[in-house]
Design a protein around this motif. Structure first.
Motif, mmCIF file in Angstrom:
data_model
loop_
_atom_site.group_PDB
_atom_site.id
_atom_site.type_symbol
_atom_site.label_atom_id
_atom_site.label_comp_id
_atom_site.label_asym_id
_atom_site.label_seq_id
_atom_site.Cartn_x
_atom_site.Cartn_y
_atom_site.Cartn_z
ATOM 1 N N HIS A 41 -52.130 -55.209 19.381
ATOM 2 C CA HIS A 41 -51.007 -55.980 18.846
ATOM 3 C C HIS A 41 -51.402 -57.202 18.002
ATOM 4 C CE1 HIS A 41 -47.744 -53.884 20.927
ATOM 5 N NE2 HIS A 41 -48.541 -53.808 21.980
ATOM 6 N N GLU A 42 -52.605 -57.733 18.173
ATOM 7 C CA GLU A 42 -52.897 -59.029 17.560
ATOM 8 C C GLU A 42 -52.789 -59.005 16.038
ATOM 9 O OE1 GLU A 42 -56.058 -62.451 18.451
ATOM 10 O OE2 GLU A 42 -56.888 -60.873 17.165
ATOM 11 N N HIS A 43 -53.334 -57.982 15.395
ATOM 12 C CA HIS A 43 -53.302 -57.976 13.928
ATOM 13 C C HIS A 43 -51.871 -57.962 13.400
ATOM 14 C CE1 HIS A 43 -54.209 -57.355 9.775
ATOM 15 N NE2 HIS A 43 -53.630 -56.163 9.767
ATOM 16 N N ALA A 44 -50.988 -57.224 14.081
ATOM 17 C CA ALA A 44 -49.596 -57.186 13.640
ATOM 18 C C ALA A 44 -48.950 -58.566 13.729
ATOM 19 C CB ALA A 44 -48.802 -56.185 14.477
ATOM 20 N N VAL A 45 -49.243 -59.299 14.793
ATOM 21 C CA VAL A 45 -48.692 -60.652 14.944
ATOM 22 C C VAL A 45 -49.198 -61.549 13.818
ATOM 23 C CG1 VAL A 45 -48.628 -62.699 16.426
ATOM 24 C CG2 VAL A 45 -48.408 -60.414 17.436
ATOM 25 N N GLN A 46 -50.485 -61.470 13.524
ATOM 26 C CA GLN A 46 -51.052 -62.296 12.459
ATOM 27 C C GLN A 46 -50.511 -61.904 11.093
ATOM 28 O OE1 GLN A 46 -55.191 -61.512 13.273
ATOM 29 N NE2 GLN A 46 -55.404 -63.325 14.563
ATOM 30 N N ALA A 47 -50.347 -60.609 10.860
ATOM 31 C CA ALA A 47 -49.840 -60.150 9.559
ATOM 32 C C ALA A 47 -48.378 -60.535 9.352
ATOM 33 C CB ALA A 47 -50.005 -58.635 9.449
ATOM 34 N N GLU A 48 -47.597 -60.531 10.436
ATOM 35 C CA GLU A 48 -46.189 -60.916 10.346
ATOM 36 C C GLU A 48 -46.020 -62.398 10.045
ATOM 37 O OE1 GLU A 48 -44.562 -59.799 14.099
ATOM 38 O OE2 GLU A 48 -44.964 -57.665 13.785
#
Length: 215
Positions: A41-48
């Protein structure tokens, strides 16, 4: 100016151990499950939210990981990773290998997906001083964006530059696209999606000076 830049967590600091043991504090026996869910999940949070401070990225990603694994998480417990991050262990070979680079005349810098306040705690634990630090807060984005590398290049104009990191996705790919020499610290024994972008690979930092100076 000759520079070796490093990712910090996963490369110099045992990120997996730190996050896993942090998760164990709030969900005993579930640390490994939550670590793997966190990674999803971390990359999605950062990309959002590229400008979201990293302590909030840690908390939001942990919330999503717990939701996925159906583990109850209180608001206070969501801050556990940021609270423990300054105490996550440094890999044992880091001191000697970074000292060898410094003795050979290389300047050292961190390019980290972290905030200034959080990395300050980690810098006190690293056994060798760094000449420069670029955080996600400074760059205004998270790797694999090229913003860290561009920010560092503008500030220091390196004549010789090698980037060293554990993450293929976050570090090797953008460094390759920018034409920066690179060493992959493949601590997890992963297979690279594209071997052609890997110039040097080591299982840990042992022998790093030779890899950096091999051209």
């Amino acid at each position: 100016m000759r520079w070796v830049t490093f990712d910090c967590f996963g490369t110099l600091v045992d990120w997996r151990h730190g996050l896993r043991t942090s998760a164990e504090l709030i969900a005993p026996g579930q640390g490994e499950r939550l670590l793997e869910a966190y990674n999803r999940h971390e990359h999605a949070v950062q990309a959002e939210s590229p400008r979201l401070r990293y302590r909030h990225v840690l908390a939001e990603t942990l919330r999503r990981a717990c939701a996925e694994e159906k583990i109850e998480l209180s608001d206070d417990d969501a801050t556990v990773a940021a609270a423990t991050l300054p105490y996550w262990p440094v890999f044992p070979e880091v001191g000697a290998e970074l000292s060898a680079l410094r003795a050979a005349g290389w300047n050292l810098a961190l390019l980290t997906n972290c905030d200034r306040d959080l990395i300050a705690g980690t810098l006190r634990r690293l056994p060798v001083p760094f000449d420069a630090v670029v955080t996600a807060e400074d760059a205004g984005d998270y790797k694999p964006s090229q913003a860290h590398f561009a920010t560092f290049r503008r500030a220091h104009e390196p004549s010789d530059w090698v980037h060293v990191a554990q993450s293929y996705f976050h570090d090797m790919v953008p460094a390759h696209r920018l034409g920066i020499r690179r060493v992959w610290i493949n601590r997890l024994g992963e297979r690279a999606p594209d071997d052609s972008i890997i110039q040097r690979a080591l299982p840990d930092l042992h022998g790093l000076l030779t890899a950096v100076q091999s051209g």
